[in-house]
Scaffold this motif. Structure first.
Motif, mmCIF file in Angstrom:
data_model
loop_
_atom_site.group_PDB
_atom_site.id
_atom_site.type_symbol
_atom_site.label_atom_id
_atom_site.label_comp_id
_atom_site.label_asym_id
_atom_site.label_seq_id
_atom_site.Cartn_x
_atom_site.Cartn_y
_atom_site.Cartn_z
ATOM 1 N N PRO A 51 0.834 -1.209 0.000
ATOM 2 C CA PRO A 51 0.000 0.000 0.000
ATOM 3 C C PRO A 51 0.865 1.254 0.000
ATOM 4 N N TYR A 90 0.347 -0.707 6.443
ATOM 5 C CA TYR A 90 1.179 0.228 5.691
ATOM 6 C C TYR A 90 2.476 0.573 6.417
ATOM 7 N N GLN A 91 3.531 0.648 5.643
ATOM 8 C CA GLN A 91 4.810 1.139 6.169
ATOM 9 C C GLN A 91 5.377 2.064 5.103
ATOM 10 N N PRO A 92 5.759 3.250 5.493
ATOM 11 C CA PRO A 92 6.262 4.191 4.481
ATOM 12 C C PRO A 92 7.484 3.636 3.750
ATOM 13 N N ASN A 93 7.570 3.928 2.506
ATOM 14 C CA ASN A 93 8.669 3.475 1.666
ATOM 15 C C ASN A 93 9.888 4.373 1.916
ATOM 16 N N GLU A 94 10.856 3.806 2.605
ATOM 17 C CA GLU A 94 12.028 4.609 2.974
ATOM 18 C C GLU A 94 12.879 4.974 1.768
ATOM 19 N N VAL A 95 12.765 4.211 0.718
ATOM 20 C CA VAL A 95 13.543 4.539 -0.470
ATOM 21 C C VAL A 95 13.053 5.864 -1.035
ATOM 22 N N ALA A 96 11.746 6.003 -1.112
ATOM 23 C CA ALA A 96 11.179 7.248 -1.617
ATOM 24 C C ALA A 96 11.564 8.402 -0.694
#
Lengths: 325, 325
Positions: free
Chosen positions: A2, A45-51
């Motif tokens: 997500p 949900y877990q924020p996308n650290e790459v972004a």
DNA sequence: CAACATATGTCAACCGGTTAACATATGGGG
DNA sequence: CCCCATATGTTAACCGGTTGACATATGTTG
């Protein structure tokens, strides 16, 4: 997976609002905050650290380059670095140079491509010039590069001095020091400097065994030591630059029928946990690895934050006398 | 940091063309390729892997979770994993769980947020259910989770069997096995299964020392062993679940005045390099760590590529007889 | 009632690459 | 001369977040 948009939709708010919750900025009511968190939970949900890293230009990753983590000293170093990095919100990308200059170089490039925030260099196979070129925060371990690159070390001269003095105090009449290559200007070479200074001052005959350009091979150590001790059977005190070398020395003594510590006193370096595990327990000069590791991480962080840092960071060593002296 | 746009400008071509050169796709003339490479060189350009990862949804990072890399077994494992990962273009993010369930859980989340391609789990502090929930490629080390999660192991039953049989063959009449907690359904418990099976079959009295939930504390090992050996002084053979435990055993024996191998035979497990370093050299059951590590990386890669993989990956063990038996 | 703090939304740009779609130009082969 | 492979450019969308600018609405306070 997500995305933040899915969360926004599910919580019935805008993406901006979710981002605000995520980053704790701007005004957010408790009710909204709860809605958002619930949506995240539901969607797993877990924020996308790459972004995030891309935008922030910060990865929160530290690159750690060691010769090989299979060596107890570097394994302990790595464990400490990891622990402190974790405590401060950093992750550790582990690189074993295997003492291969091209692998080390490639790793440096790789770390840069991956936008690590900084590099802790505990492997030094390249020319000093190569390190000077690096544009990102670097902290070295036990090596001086230039006065623009901070380094963490422990008092090698004092360590060497304490070691030899102990040997002499225990009655040794002829001693030897085994160390890595002295050509490289490693700070660890000060141990040898101290060894010679004290030996000369006290007029005790001494020998030096230099291993090839940083090998970690047990067999090699044993061979060198056996050669030395058969050629110079009167040697009764050995100062080794690592506990692993000390173990090799103990093995050779056993083979040659020399009793420890009666016929031969042995003192190692680093005081890795191994030193007090084996029998007899090894007398060793302890480097404050935990503090040194913590400091390295802190220095990287300071550099990243643009804070001023001290270039020389030298911590005290401690003599751990045990059963081999 | 220069970007792909800077390179394009300098080389006098479009961004698309640079990207084509970088990724080797589409038509590119030799002349253009050279111009682009030269511009990169001049600018000291390196593509931003974070941006690439974001687009590709592939980070080429493998998360490795171990209890602690300070333990020789995991240090060696880590070194091998790193080497194979490097060879296949992966990087390793190192996580020490320190046998702390919450740290392990946080690390799993962190790895997911950082979009690692897969996780090699060599620490197992969480409930099986937690691992089942993971949505990304996971390979476990020495633990069965479910038949959707591949695992790499070595033949623990056979290892245990060989160990006990050797003890008996060398004449032991009363033996003991020291292992980690048997509550967790670790595959390593099969060693104990084998130990009991053989001991019962041969009608040899045996004892079991279970350490607490996975501690790596030397002092604890020594205490447990000393208690055992003072209560059961007739024990003349010890099978230990790690070489570190074997070293603890040797220490205790020395303390109690038991000669090795005359009065007490000792056999360790893993055959870490330490085992053949100490004196006497430890007889140990060798796990093929290099192959196991290589396989783990390969399995992650296969999972990432969507290839079918075998769930059970069990490699043979080997008995390394040395001086303690 | 004006002024301001609080709370949320819309919109668009940005981080630094990648890629698909489409346009254009050149040169060789049939 | 036409077709096609080769070579390159233009444009725009996309990856998944973040942020600033600005609008709007509500409630509180002096």
């Amino acid at each position: 997976m997500p995305t933040i948009r899915d969360v926004a939709e599910r919580a019935g708010v805008s993406v901006t609002t979710v981002s605000r919750v995520l980053n704790n900025r701007g005004y957010i009511s408790e009710a909204t905050r709860r809605k958002v968190y619930q949506a995240m939970e539901e969607l797993d949900y877990q924020p996308n650290e790459v972004a995030r890293s891309l935008f922030r230009k910060r990865s929160n990753i530290i690159g750690l380059i060691v010769p090989t983590v299979a060596h107890p000293f570097f394994a302990e170093l790595t464990a400490y670095v990891e622990a402190y990095a974790y405590a401060r919100g950093y992750k550790v990308l582990l690189c074993n140079s295997e003492l291969d200059a091209s692998k080390e170089q490639e790793y440096i490039w790789m770390l840069r491509r991956n936008q690590v925030d900084g590099i802790i260099m505990a492997s030094h196979t390249l020319e000093v010039e190569e390190y000077k070129k690096l544009s990102l925060p670097v902290v070295t371990f036990d090596r001086f590069i230039s006065n623009r690159i901070p380094y963490v070390t422990s008092d090698n001269y004092q360590g060497g001095k304490m070691a030899v003095e102990l040997l002499l105090q225990r009655g040794c009449r002829k001693i030897a020091h085994m160390c890595g290559s002295l050509d490289l200007d490693m700070l660890a070479n000060q141990r040898h400097r101290a060894f010679m200074d004290v030996a000369e001052e006290r007029q005790v005959p001494y020998f030096t065994v230099e291993t090839d350009i940083n090998v970690f091979e047990m067999g090699k150590y044993e061979k060198l030591l056996e050669d030395l001790l058969t050629q110079e059977p009167e040697i009764d005190g050995l100062f080794l630059n690592s506990d692993i070398m000390a173990i090799a020395a103990m093995k050779v003594c056993r083979k040659l029928g020399k009793r420890i510590p009666e016929d031969m006193k042995i003192i190692g370096y680093d005081d890795v946990s191994l030193a007090s595990l084996v029998s007899p327990q090894i007398t060793s000069v302890r480097q404050p690895l935990a503090e040194m590791s913590e400091l390295s991480v802190k220095l990287i962080e300071d550099l990243v934050e643009g804070r001023r840092v001290q270039v020389e960071n030298c911590l005290p060593v401690e003599l751990m006398e045990r059963e081999t002296t």
